[in-house]
Motif scaffolding. Structure first.
Motif, PDB file in Angstrom:
ATOM      1  N   HIS A  79       0.843  -1.197   0.000  1.00 54.18           N
ATOM      2  CA  HIS A  79       0.000   0.000   0.000  1.00 54.18           C
ATOM      3  C   HIS A  79       0.874   1.241   0.000  1.00 54.18           C
ATOM      4  O   HIS A  79       1.805   1.332   0.806  1.00 54.18           O
ATOM      5  CB  HIS A  79      -0.863   0.038   1.271  1.00 54.18           C
ATOM      6  N   ILE A  81       0.858   4.847   1.195  1.00 52.73           N
ATOM      7  CA  ILE A  81       0.050   5.693   2.078  1.00 52.73           C
ATOM      8  C   ILE A  81       0.507   7.136   2.069  1.00 52.73           C
ATOM      9  O   ILE A  81      -0.190   8.012   2.554  1.00 52.73           O
ATOM     10  CB  ILE A  81       0.048   5.141   3.528  1.00 52.73           C
ATOM     11  N   HIS A 100      -3.329   4.939  -1.512  1.00 54.22           N
ATOM     12  CA  HIS A 100      -4.288   5.594  -0.601  1.00 54.22           C
ATOM     13  C   HIS A 100      -4.385   7.102  -0.805  1.00 54.22           C
ATOM     14  O   HIS A 100      -5.235   7.730  -0.176  1.00 54.22           O
ATOM     15  CB  HIS A 100      -3.850   5.397   0.863  1.00 54.22           C
ATOM     16  N   LEU A 125      -7.560   4.922  -3.352  1.00 57.91           N
ATOM     17  CA  LEU A 125      -8.434   5.616  -2.406  1.00 57.91           C
ATOM     18  C   LEU A 125      -8.255   7.108  -2.645  1.00 57.91           C
ATOM     19  O   LEU A 125      -7.189   7.545  -3.090  1.00 57.91           O
ATOM     20  CB  LEU A 125      -8.044   5.301  -0.948  1.00 57.91           C
ATOM     21  N   GLU A 127      -7.698  10.593  -0.845  1.00 57.60           N
ATOM     22  CA  GLU A 127      -7.298  11.132   0.458  1.00 57.60           C
ATOM     23  C   GLU A 127      -8.023  12.450   0.698  1.00 57.60           C
ATOM     24  O   GLU A 127      -7.971  13.366  -0.123  1.00 57.60           O
ATOM     25  CB  GLU A 127      -5.782  11.350   0.512  1.00 57.60           C
ATOM     26  N   MET A 163      -9.364   7.755   2.362  1.00 53.16           N
ATOM     27  CA  MET A 163      -8.340   7.741   3.420  1.00 53.16           C
ATOM     28  C   MET A 163      -8.247   9.120   4.059  1.00 53.16           C
ATOM     29  O   MET A 163      -8.407  10.129   3.375  1.00 53.16           O
ATOM     30  CB  MET A 163      -6.990   7.359   2.810  1.00 53.16           C
ATOM     31  N   SER A 203     -10.066   4.052   5.223  1.00 55.56           N
ATOM     32  CA  SER A 203      -8.728   3.930   5.785  1.00 55.56           C
ATOM     33  C   SER A 203      -8.480   5.067   6.763  1.00 55.56           C
ATOM     34  O   SER A 203      -8.238   6.203   6.371  1.00 55.56           O
ATOM     35  CB  SER A 203      -7.707   3.951   4.627  1.00 55.56           C
TER      36      SER A 203
END
Ligand SMILES: *Cc1c(COP(=O)(O)O)cnc(C)c1O
Length: 229
Positions: A79, A81, A100, A125, A127, A163, A203
């Motif tokens: 992942h 992030i 993310h 995802l 953010e 996220m 997340s």
């Protein structure tokens, strides 16, 4: 010991989930291994955690090479992030299962373009900067709807959820309003989506606030420090 830390975190996840009538299986523990060594990552994997979060593309690439595991085995899921610069999108799509940190249309379009080149459907995802702090990355709640509509039109992206990071607070109960606001946003976005197209990943939650995040509906907690203490 990483292994006993993981057991402890898993117990806290289970206990917290039970408190709010949630199932612990619905909350994924993502091991954040930024700034950790390959040996430490191996220990995480040996303890049965196969979802690994890194915040820098280049650092992750070096670790993948040095892990000397079969990275194509599909057992491990990587992942991203951390913030992604458009010029790193090409490398990011090669290694990350889930990104993310998509927070602009420009970045989404670049990831889409690079994923198309390697015939990949890249899971992402969006953010969101739920607190509005200037120090944080992420799109505002208000602008997230339009970004999501645009991402849905990009053929090589698959949007799976959202996220966020809550502000740093002294007591994690103080982070709950931010997580609640984020869950409300998630729900209102999902209300506009068809049944087969619902977002499933929320997340949120880190070492200092994952219990609060779980109480407000997190489905993925990103834990670094508590694993390696
Ligand atoms: C570092 C980091 C984490 C993990 O933080 P800890 O406090 O070490 O648990 C989670 N999410 C993001 C985006 C991070 O950068």
């Amino acid at each position: 010991m990483i292994k006993s830390n993981i057991l402890e975190i898993k117990k806290i996840i289970a206990d917290t989930a039970r408190l709010v009538n949630r199932k612990s299986e619905d909350i994924l523990l993502l091991a954040v291994t930024k700034q950790r060594t390959v040996e430490q990552i191996k220990e995480v994997i040996a303890s049965g955690i196969y979802e690994i979060g890194e915040n820098k593309v280049q650092e992750a690439i070096v670790k993948f090479k040095n892990l000397s595991l079969d990275l194509n085995s599909k057992v491990l899921k990587w992942h991203l992030i951390g913030h992604l610069q458009t010029n790193k999108a090409k490398d990011a799509v090669k290694i990350f299962d889930l990104i993310h940190s998509v927070d602009s249309l420009r970045l989404a379009e670049e990831i889409n373009k690079q994923a198309e080149k390697i015939k990949k459907i890249q899971k992402v995802l969006v953010e969101v900067n739920v607190s509005g702090e200037v120090s944080k990355f992420g799109i505002s709640c208000e602008e997230s709807f339009e970004l999501i509509r645009s991402i849905d039109k990009l053929a090589n992206l698959k949007l799976q959820g959202l996220m966020t990071m809550a502000p740093v607070v002294d007591n994690q109960e103080l982070a709950r309003p931010y997580f609640k606001k984020f869950k409300d946003l998630f729900d209102s976005i999902n209300a506009t989506r068809s049944v087969d197209n619902k977002l499933s990943i929320l997340s949120m939650g880190m070492t200092d606030d994952y219990e609060a995040a779980i109480k407000e509906g997190s489905t993925m907690v990103r834990i670094g420090r508590a694993l390696f203490k």
